[in-house]
Design an enzyme around this catalytic site. Structure first.
Site, PDB file in Angstrom:
ATOM      1  N   ARG A   1       0.343  -6.214  12.293  1.00  0.00           N
ATOM      2  CA  ARG A   1      -0.672  -5.434  13.578  1.00  0.00           C
ATOM      3  C   ARG A   1      -0.677  -6.537  14.781  1.00  0.00           C
ATOM      4  O   ARG A   1      -0.605  -6.139  15.828  1.00  0.00           O
ATOM      5  CB  ARG A   1      -1.684  -5.073  13.128  1.00  0.00           C
TER       6      ARG A   1
ATOM      7  N   ARG B   1       0.753  -1.222   0.107  1.00  0.00           N
ATOM      8  CA  ARG B   1      -0.281   0.096  -0.037  1.00  0.00           C
ATOM      9  C   ARG B   1       0.868   1.280   0.180  1.00  0.00           C
ATOM     10  O   ARG B   1       1.669   1.359   0.672  1.00  0.00           O
ATOM     11  CB  ARG B   1      -0.816   0.107   1.262  1.00  0.00           C
TER      12      ARG B   1
ATOM     13  N   GLU C   1      -7.551  -0.580  14.468  1.00  0.00           N
ATOM     14  CA  GLU C   1      -8.121  -1.780  13.669  1.00  0.00           C
ATOM     15  C   GLU C   1      -7.088  -2.749  13.357  1.00  0.00           C
ATOM     16  O   GLU C   1      -5.994  -2.428  13.068  1.00  0.00           O
ATOM     17  CB  GLU C   1      -8.505  -0.958  12.202  1.00  0.00           C
TER      18      GLU C   1
END
Length: 419
Positions: free
Chosen positions: A385, A258, A345
């Site tokens: 994450r 990304r 998130e």
RNA sequence: GGAGAGGUGGCCGAGCGGCCGAAGGCGUUCGCCUGCUAAGCGAAUAGGGGGUGUAAGCCUCCUCGAGGGUUCAAAUCCCUCCCUCUCCGCCA
């Protein structure tokens, strides 16, 4: 892409859906354009039908009659060319606007336009109270010798990391953990290509809207995917399932790329927001009437996976205005990150209904004819994450990190320790 | 990177200017028949857009890898591109 019939027969609902997303569209102009393009098409087709009939007659004629007929047909051919060009131009004009319309919003999606408007559904577990000075993942990783972001910037620039040693082994453990959890539910493990052609990105709704987030390999007209959702969805493009094949479920493991354009200064520390990370993604193809249940099912798988890792988290229903173009409804799971003192998130699951399947032409044979399937996606494990969450939540006073029981059998050790 | 072959319906495979949205086969579905899920017989069976109709349906256009072109007429001829396969080279 949504069904054009909605513009014609449910314009109020479409307007309401757009309003909930905070998107402004001139539907009157669009309706007018739609009518004009259809009229143009009818005019062209009438002439074309005449031309074809005339052409057929020519084959049976001879001499002067034939020459005359060819002249007439010639005129019709010329007329048709002009009329069809007109119709095509109007179609193109209409489609260029239509593809930009986001999916119809599910009535049960949360109201609001911003990330903060997400509605908390439940909280599971509770943030740990540390009786020592907790460190963040960058510090822990450096001291344990398992994470190096400084050298990563030397090699690749900002927003990259080297995951090393036992932490790399924990990634492999997470992948296998996820697959073992998902396979019994009918998910087929997949390792898809991460370089795709543009149709896959158009088909999944990332183009044209989010093109600035995608890395492109311009020399070869290929693009690096930001999620394996893209190749998994496009895997069945232009195909028609038999009804009894559904649901079809995949668990794709891939690296994700990304550009993170427009996020300067946001989450700059460590590997929380990076240009490259690995992820196991769930993807489902289902009958339309099953998609709402499938969405809950994917959410349940995410909770099962996170719960198994004993991480505190909360589930939110994402606000309509924050859905992204292809999702009708989206649940995010946010895990607790001690260094940030808040939930962030770690997974996201979307019901994209027929928005992607319409573009990708993925259907199934039903009793009433071929119908578009619904597609859904959900994060199983976003490795980076989760590694952060594990390190920060499970750190000990001496800087070592406890591996959750569920991963020990895969990792082969119970702690990350220095040296 | 070099040389060659090819892309047609769910699959295989013919067609190589008009009667072709497409022979034939396989598969699938429905029906028939046969004293058992086999064989046989008959029928149906690509996708999409538009018009019309309450609907079943009817009319029409587009699609034979994609996009252009020639022609009254293109799956068939021409051009460009994409993809697949085979051989050679290189390579994890």
């Amino acid at each position: 892409m949504i069904d054009i019939a909605i513009l014609r027969t449910q314009r109020d609902a479409l307007a309401a859906s757009l309003a909930r997303r905070g998107v402004d569209f001139d539907l009157d102009a669009l309706t007018d354009l739609d009518e004009r393009r259809r009229q143009a098409r009818v005019r062209a087709e009438e002439v074309r039908a005449n031309q074809k009939a005339a052409g057929k007659a020519i084959a049976t004629l001879v001499g002067e009659e034939k020459a005359e007929a060819i002249a007439d047909a010639s005129q019709l051919a010329e007329d048709y060319k002009a009329l069809i060009a007109d119709a095509d131009a109007l179609d193109e004009q209409f489609n260029s606007i239509w593809v930009q319309l986001p999916n119809m919003t599910d009535p049960t999606a949360a109201d609001g336009l911003e990330e903060e408007d997400a509605v908390e559904i439940r909280t599971v577990g509770s943030p740990r109270i540390f009786d020592f000075d907790a460190k963040d993942h960058v510090e822990l990783g450096a001291e344990l010798g398992v994470l190096d972001v400084e050298r990563a910037s030397k090699v690749s620039g900002s927003r990259f990391g080297f995951v090393m040693g036992d932490l790399a082994i924990v990634e492999f453990a997470l992948i296998r953990y996820a697959m073992d959890m998902l396979m019994p539910h009918g998910f087929k493990p997949m390792i898809p290509p991460v370089l795709v052609r543009d149709h896959a990105l158009y088909g999944t709704g990332f183009f044209p809207g989010d093109a600035e987030q995608v890395y492109s390999i311009t020399d070869d007209d290929l693009f690096l995917v930001g999620t394996s959702e893209v190749p998994l969805a496009a895997f069945h493009a232009d195909e028609i399932f038999d009804e009894d094949e559904l649901p079809v479920r995949y668990a794709g493991y891939s690296t994700c790329f990304r550009r993170e354009a427009g996020t300067y200064g946001k989450d700059t520390r460590g590997i929380f927001r990076v240009h490259q990370f690995d992820k196991v993604e769930m993807f489902s193809f289902v009958r339309p009437e099953d998609s709402a249940a499938e969405h809950e099912f994917l959410l349940a798988r995410e909770e099962e996976l996170l719960g198994g890792l004993e991480l505190p988290y909360r589930v939110v229903n994402v606000a309509a205005g924050d859905l992204g173009s292809s999702a009708a409804k989206k649940y995010d799971i946010e895990a607790w990150f001690p260094s940030q003192g808040r939930y962030r998130e770690v997974t996201s699951t979307s019901n994209t209904t027929d928005y992607q399947s319409r573009r990708l032409k993925i259907r199934y044979r039903s009793e009433s004819g071929n119908e578009l399937v619904h597609t859904l996606n959900g994060t199983a494990i976003a490795v980076g994450r989760i590694l952060i969450a594990l390190m920060e939540n499970n750190q000990n006073a001496d800087g070592s990190v406890q591996i959750p029981q569920a991963l020990v059998r895969y990792a082969g050790f119970e702690q990350l320790t220095a040296g």
